[in-house]
Design a protein around this motif. Structure first.
Motif, PDB file in Angstrom:
ATOM      1  N   HIS A 172       0.746  -1.257  -0.052  1.00  0.00           N
ATOM      2  CA  HIS A 172       0.255   0.039   0.086  1.00  0.00           C
ATOM      3  C   HIS A 172       0.703   1.390   0.131  1.00  0.00           C
ATOM      4  N   ALA A 173       1.997   1.300   0.734  1.00  0.00           N
ATOM      5  CA  ALA A 173       2.540   2.295   0.860  1.00  0.00           C
ATOM      6  C   ALA A 173       3.510   2.622  -0.559  1.00  0.00           C
ATOM      7  N   ILE A 174       4.130   1.745  -1.154  1.00  0.00           N
ATOM      8  CA  ILE A 174       4.746   1.570  -2.332  1.00  0.00           C
ATOM      9  C   ILE A 174       3.988   2.380  -3.150  1.00  0.00           C
ATOM     10  N   GLY A 175       2.668   1.636  -3.438  1.00  0.00           N
ATOM     11  CA  GLY A 175       1.842   1.993  -4.537  1.00  0.00           C
ATOM     12  C   GLY A 175       1.271   3.415  -4.399  1.00  0.00           C
ATOM     13  N   SER A 246       6.137   5.437 -12.829  1.00  0.00           N
ATOM     14  CA  SER A 246       5.691   5.525 -11.311  1.00  0.00           C
ATOM     15  C   SER A 246       4.253   4.823 -11.562  1.00  0.00           C
ATOM     16  N   ALA A 247       3.658   4.972 -12.416  1.00  0.00           N
ATOM     17  CA  ALA A 247       2.050   4.615 -12.438  1.00  0.00           C
ATOM     18  C   ALA A 247       2.082   2.711 -12.586  1.00  0.00           C
ATOM     19  N   MET A 248       3.034   2.498 -13.323  1.00  0.00           N
ATOM     20  CA  MET A 248       3.212   0.965 -13.720  1.00  0.00           C
ATOM     21  C   MET A 248       3.670   0.239 -12.427  1.00  0.00           C
ATOM     22  N   ILE A 249       4.408   0.947 -11.691  1.00  0.00           N
ATOM     23  CA  ILE A 249       5.023   0.483 -10.342  1.00  0.00           C
ATOM     24  C   ILE A 249       3.727   0.170  -9.389  1.00  0.00           C
ATOM     25  N   SER A 250       2.872   1.460  -9.322  1.00  0.00           N
ATOM     26  CA  SER A 250       1.926   1.525  -8.474  1.00  0.00           C
ATOM     27  C   SER A 250       0.798   0.410  -9.047  1.00  0.00           C
ATOM     28  N   ASN A 251       0.666   0.011 -10.190  1.00  0.00           N
ATOM     29  CA  ASN A 251      -0.152  -1.040 -10.856  1.00  0.00           C
ATOM     30  C   ASN A 251       0.210  -2.421  -9.981  1.00  0.00           C
ATOM     31  N   ILE A 252       1.385  -2.669 -10.156  1.00  0.00           N
ATOM     32  CA  ILE A 252       1.996  -3.925  -9.673  1.00  0.00           C
ATOM     33  C   ILE A 252       1.786  -3.962  -7.721  1.00  0.00           C
ATOM     34  N   SER A 253       1.986  -2.775  -7.233  1.00  0.00           N
ATOM     35  CA  SER A 253       2.065  -2.983  -5.965  1.00  0.00           C
ATOM     36  C   SER A 253       0.500  -3.123  -5.441  1.00  0.00           C
ATOM     37  N   PHE A 254      -0.385  -2.392  -5.988  1.00  0.00           N
ATOM     38  CA  PHE A 254      -1.749  -2.268  -5.628  1.00  0.00           C
ATOM     39  C   PHE A 254      -2.372  -3.644  -6.102  1.00  0.00           C
ATOM     40  N   THR A 255      -1.749  -4.477  -6.860  1.00  0.00           N
ATOM     41  CA  THR A 255      -2.183  -5.947  -7.268  1.00  0.00           C
ATOM     42  C   THR A 255      -2.028  -6.768  -6.288  1.00  0.00           C
ATOM     43  N   ARG A 257      -1.235  -5.854  -3.163  1.00  0.00           N
ATOM     44  CA  ARG A 257      -1.846  -5.305  -2.021  1.00  0.00           C
ATOM     45  C   ARG A 257      -3.515  -6.051  -1.810  1.00  0.00           C
ATOM     46  N   SER A 258      -3.847  -5.959  -3.165  1.00  0.00           N
ATOM     47  CA  SER A 258      -5.265  -6.715  -3.142  1.00  0.00           C
ATOM     48  C   SER A 258      -5.419  -8.021  -3.011  1.00  0.00           C
ATOM     49  N   ILE A 259      -4.460  -8.900  -3.292  1.00  0.00           N
ATOM     50  CA  ILE A 259      -4.234 -10.379  -3.053  1.00  0.00           C
ATOM     51  C   ILE A 259      -4.155 -10.582  -1.556  1.00  0.00           C
ATOM     52  N   TYR A 260      -3.216  -9.810  -0.987  1.00  0.00           N
ATOM     53  CA  TYR A 260      -2.855 -10.025   0.675  1.00  0.00           C
ATOM     54  C   TYR A 260      -3.988  -9.432   1.405  1.00  0.00           C
ATOM     55  N   SER A 261      -4.749  -8.408   1.025  1.00  0.00           N
ATOM     56  CA  SER A 261      -5.576  -7.664   1.787  1.00  0.00           C
ATOM     57  C   SER A 261      -7.148  -8.698   1.888  1.00  0.00           C
TER      58      SER A 261
END
Length: 402
Positions: A172-175, A246-255, A257-261
């Motif tokens: 979440h923080a990275i995204g 930066s937007a691409m890294i955010s996509n990966i991070s939030f992906t 995050r959704s799995i772990y959440s």
């Protein structure tokens, strides 16, 4: 202690002797005939804080008095049944679709306000790392106040839950930081166009990380998404590599995050879950902000912002953007708890349509014809992907039910 008789004397006179008698097979004991305190209108007698069942009174009562005992009992039962039914079926249970729709509406509304205010701040204060810390900091203060007043009650935290939440919070923080870096570098509409690739990253994570088999039809439906984003990127007037990467890294991070959440949500309600995620993410974001932007902020960053808009507006803008950020993410988490992940993903895509449209209108961003076509193709591709995935999941549920 004197017994209090709260019913008619005639009814009390008809009660048989309460002396203890030898137990006989099939006999009903006096103790078993007692139940918790009730009211006289329920048709029973209160004796020593207990209520005799109407059945005992009926056994020894003359026929003329039975009607008098039964009438209030039946009336109370009818009234109690209606009130109990009304209490059990509240608005949320009666109209779940409306409540879920309200969650989606508030999620969209708060997200649009956040994006507009956030971009306005970057126009005079281009420090995304520090602004990211403010977003989380205001949210943490909001959570602490909510816990202090008991809305909601703070869920306990143990070491096992902490292990589940740390990966979520780090993602979440990275995204969050990379999203803000992109927002500060390029137009809001372009960042959200790139972030429309999120289903592609979700499918990739499901296939190669979770080991789930993704049908070929779903992969093919993602081709328009990739094509549309590529078209929009090539002709976007505000394009730069910092915003794109930066937007691409955010996509990966939030992906991730959704799995772990979704895994962590099994042991904790969504409100407490996001509160703990925000607290952990805040501690993750503070060191990079101090290292990357700290010297510049102390040297001229704060002074320049105050000189442009004034101290009061600068502080209030940071407060409101942080509050809107926390509330829209809280609503997004609450919505995820109410619906399936796929429905949430579809809603997320529609949210981007709203944000892109409003940002173009508010900021007057000029986009080329090819950028507009590419954005439309990307959004359409996501819609096709979401429909196909929903159909596949529904077929699986029907097969299991059969």
């Amino acid at each position: 202690m004197e017994s209090r008789v709260l019913s008619r004397a005639t009814a009390f006179a008809s009660v048989p002797s309460l002396r203890k008698s030898p137990r006989q097979p099939g006999a009903v004991s006096f103790v078993s005939a007692l139940r918790p305190i009730g009211t006289v209108s329920e048709g029973g007698n209160l004796i020593w804080g207990r209520q005799l069942r109407p059945a005992l009174l009926l056994e020894a009562s003359p026929p003329s008095s039975r009607k008098e005992i039964l009438k209030p009992c039946l009336a109370a039962a009818a009234e109690g049944g209606d009130s109990a039914g009304e209490a059990k079926v509240g608005f949320i249970q009666k109209y779940p679709a409306l409540v879920t729709g309200f969650f989606f509406f508030m999620w969209y509304f708060l997200n649009v306000i956040f994006n507009i205010l956030n971009k306005k701040i970057y126009n005079y204060f281009p420090y995304p790392y520090f602004v990211s810390v403010i977003h989380l900091g205001v949210g943490v203060i909001y959570c602490l106040i909510s816990w202090a007043v008991g809305l909601p009650k703070r869920a306990p935290m143990d070491s096992n839950q902490l292990k589940l939440l740390i990966p979520v919070a780090v993602c979440h923080a990275i995204g969050h930081v990379t999203s803000n870096v992109s927002f500060a570098a390029v137009a809001v509409s372009f960042t959200h166009t790139i972030k429309a690739l999120e289903p592609f990253f979700n499918a990739s994570a499901s296939q190669f990380v979770l080991g789930q088999s993704i049908p070929l039809s779903l992969w093919l439906s993602l081709l328009p998404v990739v094509l549309g984003v590529s078209m929009a990127s090539l002709t976007e007037l505000s394009f730069n590599w910092l915003g794109f990467i930066s937007a691409m890294i955010s996509n990966i991070s939030f992906t991730y995050r959704s799995i772990y959440s979704k895994k962590a949500m099994t042991d904790m309600d969504s409100t407490n879950l996001y509160a703990y995620i925000s607290i952990i993410a805040l501690f993750v974001c503070i060191p990079p902000a101090l290292i990357v932007e700290g010297p510049q902020l102390l040297k001229h960053g704060f002074a320049d912002a105050i000189a442009k808009v004034g101290l009061v507006k600068f502080v209030t803008d940071l407060f409101w953007v942080g509050l809107f950020y926390h509330l829209y993410n809280q609503l997004a988490t609450n919505t995820l708890e109410r619906v399936a992940p796929l429905t949430h993903a579809v809603g997320n895509v529609l949210k981007r349509v709203f944000v892109i449209g409003f940002s173009i209108v508010v900021f007057g961003n000029k986009i080329s014809t090819q950028t507009g076509i590419g954005t439309a193709i990307a959004i359409a591709g996501v819609a096709i992907y979401s429909y196909l995935k929903a159909k596949i999941e529904e077929d699986k549920r029907q097969a299991k039910a059969a």
